[in-house]
Design an enzyme around this catalytic site. Structure first.
Site, PDB file in Angstrom:
ATOM      1  N   GLU A 192      27.719 -13.573 -30.722  1.00 54.41           N
ATOM      2  CA  GLU A 192      26.659 -12.631 -31.090  1.00 54.41           C
ATOM      3  C   GLU A 192      26.467 -11.625 -29.968  1.00 54.41           C
ATOM      4  O   GLU A 192      26.497 -11.979 -28.789  1.00 54.41           O
ATOM      5  CB  GLU A 192      25.341 -13.354 -31.364  1.00 54.41           C
ATOM      6  CG  GLU A 192      24.202 -12.420 -31.757  1.00 54.41           C
ATOM      7  CD  GLU A 192      22.926 -13.136 -32.169  1.00 54.41           C
ATOM      8  OE1 GLU A 192      21.937 -12.438 -32.467  1.00 54.41           O
ATOM      9  OE2 GLU A 192      22.912 -14.386 -32.195  1.00 54.41           O
TER      10      GLU A 192
ATOM     11  N   SER B  89       0.831  -1.190   0.000  1.00 53.47           N
ATOM     12  CA  SER B  89       0.000   0.000   0.000  1.00 53.47           C
ATOM     13  C   SER B  89       0.875   1.252   0.000  1.00 53.47           C
ATOM     14  O   SER B  89       1.651   1.464  -0.923  1.00 53.47           O
ATOM     15  CB  SER B  89      -0.961  -0.034   1.191  1.00 53.47           C
ATOM     16  OG  SER B  89      -1.966   0.933   1.055  1.00 53.47           O
TER      17      SER B  89
ATOM     18  N   GLU C 172      15.971 -23.104 -35.656  1.00 50.22           N
ATOM     19  CA  GLU C 172      17.168 -22.337 -35.319  1.00 50.22           C
ATOM     20  C   GLU C 172      17.542 -22.705 -33.886  1.00 50.22           C
ATOM     21  O   GLU C 172      16.717 -22.604 -32.985  1.00 50.22           O
ATOM     22  CB  GLU C 172      16.882 -20.839 -35.424  1.00 50.22           C
ATOM     23  CG  GLU C 172      18.083 -19.947 -35.112  1.00 50.22           C
ATOM     24  CD  GLU C 172      17.717 -18.470 -35.137  1.00 50.22           C
ATOM     25  OE1 GLU C 172      18.542 -17.668 -35.604  1.00 50.22           O
ATOM     26  OE2 GLU C 172      16.603 -18.120 -34.677  1.00 50.22           O
TER      27      GLU C 172
END
EC number: 3.1.1.72
Length: 671
Positions: free
Chosen positions: A648, A152, A555
């Protein structure tokens, strides 16, 4: 007056009928239940088990497990308006998790106005900061693993703290309390886990999306969430979990939507919150930062330790009730004697071997027993350094192997050295875990490539996107932007250089003709050595194995390392199969279906991922072992098109730069 401004702002936010007064009922006064999730009191300790202290002028309730280790995390749980630490504790029972997970819990008392929180100024953020400092002095907590959760108005303060003390809080978990100032800017991109019930009649659920969007926009998160319906929250079978990420700096924003929950704190949420926040330090994910349980691996990687410590901090088996994780390696099951069990040690699970005895046959290292459930070994000599002896550890006898991992695959066991004097090693093929800095790791042809890797043979340098071949070794460079290049050698090694690239990849290895399955080709392995140089601004990355199959079009990735600061996470796939021991190491397996560019043009295809739990810079990857595990899970493999060593890297903002050098890279088939 600051408090008046804050409360008037809150009043506007409450609901469409917010003209009603801010009475105690609306703010979760102890008699207020609201919905079906208010009691939270499912066992656990009482407030009497807590230590009550004066925390920088206001009292705090502190719980610390009796066996608390040094450098353990801290979690602060904040109550709502006009409540107190007793109420927050009796509804959440964080101490039940503190015992099992090993962290300190603090329930502070609000002090502004009616036991509220200063959600606009600095008074309470300074106080929370002082509490953290106090816990460091008293319990030697890990100040990089401090987590804040509030209910709250405590949730509102949790958001406010993002703009004030994000340098001291690793992750934030507000519950039923949004940021009343909406677009308040966080000091940095931070991990957020927001819990809210749909029947909240105080802070209306319909407002949640707008508040969360402010932070998604700030952190440049994906616009679409990964949505999991029927999420198994402990009390609510109809929960929904929304995930946005990765955002800037790799963080995630998650929202747990609880159907039918009113405005109440609950212990049903604490496991979900902990599972999320405990992944983070102020520097990033735990697995990437190296912070986490205070493990200290031996300092000399070549003479008795790997030096790759991940900070996992595990001091008990993965499954405390059985002593094992069930991923057995098929070895013999050691029987437990009464002498072992009466000392409080656990027996190994079925199909797991006891491999972690020290050289004189004692269980563990004079104290602990460990079960090996994956035959995960590091090949190396059993020589001992003076540093090891000074710590009181035993040297491995001649002919024994040093095992550096416990059963769940984390490096080291609080810095202890382990000797394996039975089964488990092979100097060739797959399944062995080579240390990243090398201790004589031998490749398939007897080459010590971890220590002596260097490029050799004919080479070709590529400065634009290209797929090619050099003396039978297939290669590819691809980038969507920037100034990039790659040099490929006919021994399989290669070097990748990228500047300001949004997405960049280079790879080298074997190309196939898409006519044979992996079973028809033979057992496929890869060996690699990675050297990272000047890596900057990488938001996501994969280093390992990459390839395609046809019929079906798939892939696939086997990720053993990454150039980013954090491990690829759940965002890689829309289906998470779980954690598995593959080729001697722990990997998380994901599956995904997508439409996009492929080797057959833009079309639908499957994606398969195995993400290693701990990165390594050098070693052998048993590619076929991953194929076989995927197939056991119903992930069909087709006819092989390629299998290559991959580097990558990508950036969501500004482009990435650096060099990923692979002075040794080889993909090969053994029949």
């Amino acid at each position: 007056m600051r408090l008046g401004v804050a409360l008037s702002t809150i009043a506007v936010l409450l609901t469409a009928t917010s003209a009603r007064n801010l009475d105690k009922r609306q703010w979760g006064w102890p008699n207020f239940g609201g919905g079906n999730g208010g009691n939270g009191g499912n066992g656990g300790k009482t407030i009497n088990d807590y230590k009550r202290e004066q925390g920088a002028g206001r009292d705090i309730h502190v719980y610390a497990p009796s066996n608390l280790a040094p450098n353990s995390p801290l979690l602060l749980s904040l109550h709502g308006m006009d409540q107190d630490p007793n109420y927050q504790q009796s509804n959440t029972h964080w101490e039940t998790l503190a015992d099992s997970e090993g962290f300190v819990v603090v329930y502070p008392r609000g002090g502004t106005g009616m036991s509220t929180w200063d959600i606009q100024g600095t008074k309470d953020t300074q106080w929370v900061s002082q509490i953290i400092d106090q816990m460091k002095k008293e319990y030697n907590i890990d100040t990089k693993r401090v987590y804040l959760s509030g209910f709250s108005m405590g949730g509102m303060f949790t958001y406010h703290a993002m703009s004030q003390i994000a340098n001291k809080i690793a992750a934030f978990a507000p519950c039923s309390g949004p940021n009343v100032f909406g677009a308040s800017k966080a000091q940095r991109p931070v991990p957020i886990f927001h819990v809210h019930g749909t029947n909240d009649d105080v802070l209306n659920y319909q407002q949640v999306e707008g508040f969360l969007k402010n932070y998604r926009d700030q952190f440049h998160c994906p616009s679409q969430a990964d949505t999991k319906t029927n999420y198994p929250n402990r009390e609510n079978p109809n929960a929904t979990l929304y995930t946005w990420g990765p955002c800037d700096k790799g963080v995630y924003i998650k929202h747990l939507k609880l159907q039918g929950r009113g405005h109440s704190p609950s212990s049903a949420d604490i496991q979900d919150i902990w599972d999320f926040v405990s992944q983070w330090t102020v520097d990033g994910p735990v697995s990437a930062s190296g912070n986490g349980g205070g493990n200290t691996t031996p300092t000399n990687p070549s003479t008795g330790g790997n030096g790759n410590g991940n900070g996992g901090g595990n001091t008990t088996p993965t499954n405390p009730s059985t002593g094992g994780n069930g991923n057995g390696n098929g070895g013999s099951t050691d029987k437990c004697s009464s002498n072992i069990t009466k000392q409080g040690y656990k027996c190994c699970a079925s199909n797991c071997e006891v491999v972690y005895t020290d050289s004189d046959g004692d269980w563990g290292v004079e104290n602990d027993q460990w079960c090996g459930c994956g035959n995960r070994v590091t090949v190396g000599s059993g020589t001992c350094s003076a540093k090891i002896l000074q710590q009181g550890y035993k040297c491995c006898p001649s002919g024994c192997i040093i095992y550096y991992t416990d059963e769940d695959g984390t490096w080291g066991v609080n810095g202890e050295e382990w000797c394996g004097c039975g089964s488990g090693s092979s100097s060739t093929g797959g399944g062995n875990d080579a240390p990243s800095s090398g201790s004589g790791y031998q490749g398939a042809n007897g080459t010590n490539f971890c220590n002596n890797a260097k490029h050799s043979g004919e080479s070709v340098t590529v400065t634009s996107n290209k797929v090619g071949d050099i003396n039978g070794i297939g290669y590819e460079l691809w980038a969507d932007s920037g100034n990039n290049s790659a040099t490929f050698y006919d021994d399989g090694s290669f070097s990748c250089s990228f500047q300001r690239a949004k997405d960049y990849l280079c790879r080298s290895g074997l190309s196939f003709d898409s006519t044979k399955t992996h079973k028809q080709i033979g057992h496929i392995y890869a060996e690699f050595k990675l050297v990272k140089q000047n890596i900057q601004n990488v938001d996501y990355s994969y280093v390992g194995i990459y390839g395609w199959t046809r019929n079906p079009l798939v892939e696939f990735y086997v990720v053993d390392n990454w150039l980013s600061q954090w491990r690829p996470g759940d965002w890689v796939g829309n289906k998470k199969h779980g954690d598995f021991t593959i080729g001697g190491a722990q990997y998380t397996v994901y599956e995904n279906t997508r439409y996009g560019p492929s080797i057959d043009g833009d079309t639908n295809f499957k994606q398969y991922f195995s993400i290693r739990q701990q990165p390594r810079d050098c070693g052998t990857i048993d590619i076929t072992a991953h194929f076989e595990q995927w197939e056991k899970l119903g992930m069909t493999m087709g006819k092989m098109h390629e299998a290559k060593v991959l580097g990558e890297a990508g950036s969501n903002n500004g482009g990435t730069s650096g060099t990923a050098d692979f002075p040794f890279a080889k993909v090969y088939v053994k029949n």
